[in-house]
Design a protein around this motif. Structure first.
Motif, PDB file in Angstrom:
ATOM      1  N   UNK A  20       0.798  -1.213   0.162  1.00  0.00           N
ATOM      2  CA  UNK A  20       0.068   0.104  -0.018  1.00  0.00           C
ATOM      3  C   UNK A  20       0.983   1.294   0.051  1.00  0.00           C
ATOM      4  N   UNK A  21       1.924   1.296   0.810  1.00  0.00           N
ATOM      5  CA  UNK A  21       2.705   2.407   0.790  1.00  0.00           C
ATOM      6  C   UNK A  21       3.265   2.739  -0.415  1.00  0.00           C
ATOM      7  N   UNK A  22       3.800   1.638  -1.123  1.00  0.00           N
ATOM      8  CA  UNK A  22       4.339   1.897  -2.606  1.00  0.00           C
ATOM      9  C   UNK A  22       3.189   2.257  -3.532  1.00  0.00           C
ATOM     10  N   UNK A  23       1.918   2.027  -3.487  1.00  0.00           N
ATOM     11  CA  UNK A  23       1.009   2.569  -4.143  1.00  0.00           C
ATOM     12  C   UNK A  23       1.005   4.058  -3.936  1.00  0.00           C
ATOM     13  N   UNK A  24       0.827   4.320  -2.621  1.00  0.00           N
ATOM     14  CA  UNK A  24       0.700   5.568  -2.137  1.00  0.00           C
ATOM     15  C   UNK A  24       1.607   6.461  -2.759  1.00  0.00           C
ATOM     16  N   UNK A  25       2.995   6.246  -2.387  1.00  0.00           N
ATOM     17  CA  UNK A  25       4.224   6.702  -3.194  1.00  0.00           C
ATOM     18  C   UNK A  25       3.939   7.213  -4.679  1.00  0.00           C
ATOM     19  N   UNK A  26       3.400   6.275  -5.374  1.00  0.00           N
ATOM     20  CA  UNK A  26       3.238   6.271  -6.806  1.00  0.00           C
ATOM     21  C   UNK A  26       2.276   7.345  -7.077  1.00  0.00           C
ATOM     22  N   UNK A  27       1.287   7.395  -6.548  1.00  0.00           N
ATOM     23  CA  UNK A  27      -0.001   8.475  -6.503  1.00  0.00           C
ATOM     24  C   UNK A  27       0.614   9.929  -6.215  1.00  0.00           C
ATOM     25  N   UNK A  28       1.423  10.020  -5.153  1.00  0.00           N
ATOM     26  CA  UNK A  28       1.802  11.262  -4.594  1.00  0.00           C
ATOM     27  C   UNK A  28       3.073  11.685  -5.490  1.00  0.00           C
ATOM     28  N   UNK A  29       3.775  10.846  -6.105  1.00  0.00           N
ATOM     29  CA  UNK A  29       4.881  11.062  -7.150  1.00  0.00           C
ATOM     30  C   UNK A  29       4.237  11.803  -8.240  1.00  0.00           C
ATOM     31  N   UNK A  30       3.198  11.338  -8.729  1.00  0.00           N
ATOM     32  CA  UNK A  30       2.498  12.096  -9.815  1.00  0.00           C
ATOM     33  C   UNK A  30       2.009  13.269  -9.640  1.00  0.00           C
ATOM     34  N   UNK A  31       1.459  13.487  -8.364  1.00  0.00           N
ATOM     35  CA  UNK A  31       0.810  14.480  -7.852  1.00  0.00           C
ATOM     36  C   UNK A  31       1.731  15.720  -7.742  1.00  0.00           C
ATOM     37  N   UNK A  32       2.762  15.274  -7.205  1.00  0.00           N
ATOM     38  CA  UNK A  32       3.734  16.150  -6.719  1.00  0.00           C
ATOM     39  C   UNK A  32       4.669  16.631  -8.210  1.00  0.00           C
ATOM     40  N   UNK A  33       4.810  15.982  -9.279  1.00  0.00           N
ATOM     41  CA  UNK A  33       5.258  16.458 -10.212  1.00  0.00           C
ATOM     42  C   UNK A  33       4.372  17.055 -11.249  1.00  0.00           C
ATOM     43  N   UNK A  34       3.206  16.787 -11.255  1.00  0.00           N
ATOM     44  CA  UNK A  34       2.087  17.354 -12.103  1.00  0.00           C
ATOM     45  C   UNK A  34       2.031  18.738 -11.719  1.00  0.00           C
ATOM     46  N   UNK A  35       1.794  19.133 -10.315  1.00  0.00           N
ATOM     47  CA  UNK A  35       1.355  20.588 -10.014  1.00  0.00           C
ATOM     48  C   UNK A  35       2.131  21.452 -10.084  1.00  0.00           C
ATOM     49  N   UNK A  36       3.514  21.450  -9.992  1.00  0.00           N
ATOM     50  CA  UNK A  36       4.399  22.483 -10.338  1.00  0.00           C
ATOM     51  C   UNK A  36       4.477  22.687 -11.872  1.00  0.00           C
ATOM     52  N   UNK A  37       4.189  21.685 -12.594  1.00  0.00           N
ATOM     53  CA  UNK A  37       4.246  21.772 -14.022  1.00  0.00           C
ATOM     54  C   UNK A  37       3.096  22.496 -14.450  1.00  0.00           C
ATOM     55  N   UNK A  38       1.876  22.444 -13.840  1.00  0.00           N
ATOM     56  CA  UNK A  38       0.782  23.133 -14.098  1.00  0.00           C
ATOM     57  C   UNK A  38       0.878  24.417 -13.750  1.00  0.00           C
ATOM     58  N   UNK A  39       1.622  24.664 -12.739  1.00  0.00           N
ATOM     59  CA  UNK A  39       1.926  26.119 -12.202  1.00  0.00           C
ATOM     60  C   UNK A  39       2.881  26.850 -13.516  1.00  0.00           C
ATOM     61  N   UNK A  40       3.784  26.158 -13.784  1.00  0.00           N
ATOM     62  CA  UNK A  40       4.854  26.702 -14.880  1.00  0.00           C
ATOM     63  C   UNK A  40       3.989  27.000 -16.024  1.00  0.00           C
ATOM     64  N   UNK A  41       3.031  26.209 -16.398  1.00  0.00           N
ATOM     65  CA  UNK A  41       2.435  26.436 -17.587  1.00  0.00           C
ATOM     66  C   UNK A  41       1.230  27.424 -17.508  1.00  0.00           C
ATOM     67  N   UNK A  42       0.264  27.323 -16.538  1.00  0.00           N
ATOM     68  CA  UNK A  42      -0.893  28.294 -16.379  1.00  0.00           C
ATOM     69  C   UNK A  42      -0.584  29.520 -16.016  1.00  0.00           C
ATOM     70  N   UNK A  43       0.311  29.887 -15.112  1.00  0.00           N
ATOM     71  CA  UNK A  43       0.714  31.357 -14.561  1.00  0.00           C
ATOM     72  C   UNK A  43       0.803  32.130 -15.917  1.00  0.00           C
ATOM     73  N   UNK A  44       1.969  31.776 -16.552  1.00  0.00           N
ATOM     74  CA  UNK A  44       2.503  32.537 -17.614  1.00  0.00           C
ATOM     75  C   UNK A  44       1.228  32.865 -18.554  1.00  0.00           C
TER      76      UNK A  44
END
Length: 269
Positions: free
Chosen positions: A68-92
């Motif tokens: 379960x912890x491995x699955x949890x890390x997989x989900x959080x990893x995608x979220x942690x990568x995706x959110x900053x990228x969204x900020x970099x794209x959306x703010x400009x």
């Protein structure tokens, strides 16, 4: 002791009491919800619904489950990568649309066309374009999370005081300096609110993609495995994993909300 010191202490005491009262109301609300859940589970009003106590106990035990912890890390990893990228794209993009009316008018139809498209409906397309599956998951997170950030940035820029903008221009500053010195700082509270809203979307979409794809790992894949069981045990596993998803979302939102209040204390004032 001066009058000012006495007033300051009284104000701090009042704030402390208000915070305690707020926490107490939150605790009462959670306790009432858990009590109702426990009663419904024990009386069998909803078929296969486990009790709150059993579900929470299972959720705690999942903290010691390596799979379960491995699955949890997989989900959080995608979220942690995706959110900053969204900020970099959306703010400009939001700054561009908010400061250049011609560009906003040219792209308005495209934005209004793309924004209502459900991100889940784009999963097959994302899997076809992006490989491996983690890239498709991140791409969809960026797509879905960009909209609240972009819209909030756009409206934040439009809310900028025109007097401040014209004053800076009268001193010979160019458009780039006006955006950097006036528009972006003024829109920052709106942008941060968009980021806070997008943080919840990242978690929702990551789990949804994992649930549809199945073999990609993550909380969504864990939910699929849990739901293939039989009877009450399967339902307990499903609800326990959902408790984790809700708890993570609550923690992230609380941290971002506190950061927002600290960074933009002048706005609430």
């Amino acid at each position: 002791m001066t009058t000012a010191t006495t007033l300051a202490r009284g104000e701090r005491s009042s704030l402390a009491r208000a915070r305690l009262a707020k926490l107490a109301r939150h605790a009462v609300g959670v306790a009432a919800f858990l009590l109702v859940w426990e009663v419904v589970g024990r009386t069998g009003l909803v078929k296969w619904l486990p009790t709150a106590s059993d579900s929470l106990a299972r959720a705690i035990s999942l903290a010691f489950d390596p799979e379960f912890l491995g699955d949890l890390v997989s989900t959080l990893t995608a979220a942690v990568i995706g959110l900053p990228l969204a900020v970099i794209v959306a703010v400009p993009v939001g700054l561009l649309l908010g400061t250049v009316p011609v560009v906003e008018e040219m792209t308005r139809a495209i934005v209004e066309f793309l924004r209502p498209i459900p991100s889940i409906a784009l999963i097959p397309l994302a899997l076809f374009i992006f490989q491996p599956e983690i890239n498709a998951k991140v791409a969809l997170i960026v797509y879905a999370s960009s909209w609240p950030i972009l819209i909030n940035t756009l409206y934040g820029v439009r809310d900028v005081d025109p007097v401040a903008t014209e004053t800076l221009r009268s001193f010979g500053f160019g458009s780039g300096a006006v955006v950097w010195r006036v528009s972006l700082p003024s829109a920052a509270p709106f942008i941060f609110t968009g980021i806070r809203l997008a943080a919840s979307i990242t978690l929702i979409l990551a789990i949804s993609v994992e649930y549809v794809v199945g073999g990609a790992g993550g909380l969504g894949a864990f939910l699929i495995q849990a739901s293939t069981g039989i009877g009450a045990d399967a339902m307990i596993n499903v609800i326990a994993s959902l408790v984790w998803a809700g708890a993570i979302g609550l923690v992230v939102n609380t941290l971002l909300l506190r950061a927002e209040r600290r960074l933009f204390r002048w706005r609430t004032a």
